[in-house]
Design a protein around this motif. Structure first.
Motif, PDB file in Angstrom:
ATOM      1  N   SER A   9      61.514  -0.606  25.410  1.00  0.00           N
ATOM      2  CA  SER A   9      60.433  -0.984  24.506  1.00  0.00           C
ATOM      3  C   SER A   9      60.253   0.027  23.373  1.00  0.00           C
ATOM      4  O   SER A   9      60.738   1.149  23.450  1.00  0.00           O
ATOM      5  N   THR A  11      57.019   0.954  20.240  1.00  0.00           N
ATOM      6  CA  THR A  11      55.639   0.683  19.861  1.00  0.00           C
ATOM      7  C   THR A  11      55.398   1.006  18.394  1.00  0.00           C
ATOM      8  O   THR A  11      56.153   1.748  17.767  1.00  0.00           O
ATOM      9  N   VAL A  20      53.723  -3.707  20.921  1.00  0.00           N
ATOM     10  CA  VAL A  20      54.697  -3.234  21.897  1.00  0.00           C
ATOM     11  C   VAL A  20      55.815  -4.268  21.949  1.00  0.00           C
ATOM     12  O   VAL A  20      55.583  -5.422  22.306  1.00  0.00           O
ATOM     13  N   SER A  21      57.007  -3.851  21.561  1.00  0.00           N
ATOM     14  CA  SER A  21      58.170  -4.728  21.641  1.00  0.00           C
ATOM     15  C   SER A  21      58.895  -4.467  22.948  1.00  0.00           C
ATOM     16  O   SER A  21      59.062  -3.316  23.350  1.00  0.00           O
ATOM     17  N   VAL A  22      59.307  -5.544  23.591  1.00  0.00           N
ATOM     18  CA  VAL A  22      60.098  -5.473  24.823  1.00  0.00           C
ATOM     19  C   VAL A  22      61.440  -6.103  24.509  1.00  0.00           C
ATOM     20  O   VAL A  22      61.499  -7.268  24.107  1.00  0.00           O
ATOM     21  N   ALA A  64      64.088 -10.574  22.678  1.00  0.00           N
ATOM     22  CA  ALA A  64      62.972  -9.628  22.658  1.00  0.00           C
ATOM     23  C   ALA A  64      61.638 -10.356  22.535  1.00  0.00           C
ATOM     24  O   ALA A  64      61.588 -11.556  22.246  1.00  0.00           O
ATOM     25  N   ASN A  66      57.442  -9.470  21.102  1.00  0.00           N
ATOM     26  CA  ASN A  66      56.521  -8.536  20.470  1.00  0.00           C
ATOM     27  C   ASN A  66      55.121  -8.877  20.962  1.00  0.00           C
ATOM     28  O   ASN A  66      54.650 -10.000  20.768  1.00  0.00           O
ATOM     29  N   SER A  91      53.955   1.897  25.995  1.00  0.00           N
ATOM     30  CA  SER A  91      55.233   1.212  26.199  1.00  0.00           C
ATOM     31  C   SER A  91      55.829   1.632  27.536  1.00  0.00           C
ATOM     32  O   SER A  91      56.362   0.807  28.269  1.00  0.00           O
ATOM     33  N   MET A  95      56.522  -0.686  30.950  1.00  0.00           N
ATOM     34  CA  MET A  95      57.818  -0.714  31.635  1.00  0.00           C
ATOM     35  C   MET A  95      57.676  -0.524  33.144  1.00  0.00           C
ATOM     36  O   MET A  95      58.594  -0.804  33.901  1.00  0.00           O
TER      37      MET A  95
END
Length: 103
Positions: A9, A11, A20-22, A64, A66, A91, A95
């Motif tokens: 991730s 941020t 927060v991107s995963v 991904a 967001n 982030s 996780m």
């Protein structure tokens, strides 16, 4: 299993809002994570910090997601007394979410 086993991730912050991107390590896990990572589940997992709405934007071409977390930074960087006013540690906290293993 922990989310960190299938994704990483990043941020970013803007005022009192945190992104927060995963990002999936392997695109084959995208659909599985799409089922597991609902906005409600993310908000519940980060409920000690996130006070506003959580919105998820799906990015299938990037494998991904967001997440936009409202009211998550104690008023924003210039107003917060938090040690992590930019929310970078969130982030890592995300996780740590328990998810089902892919089939």
């Amino acid at each position: 299993m922990k989310l960190r086993e299938l994704a990483h991730s990043r941020t970013g912050d803007k005022g009192n809002t945190l992104n927060v991107s995963v990002i999936c390590y392997d695109a084959r896990h995208y659909e599985h994570l799409r089922e597991q990572l609902t906005p409600e589940r993310v908000k519940a997992h980060l409920s000690d910090v996130v006070r506003g709405d959580v919105m998820r934007y799906d990015l299938p071409n990037l494998a991904a997601f967001n997440f936009v977390l409202g009211k998550a930074l104690g008023g924003g960087v210039t107003r917060s007394l938090a040690l992590d006013a930019h929310g970078k540690s969130l982030s890592s906290a995300l996780m740590d979410l328990d998810i089902l293993e892919p089939r």
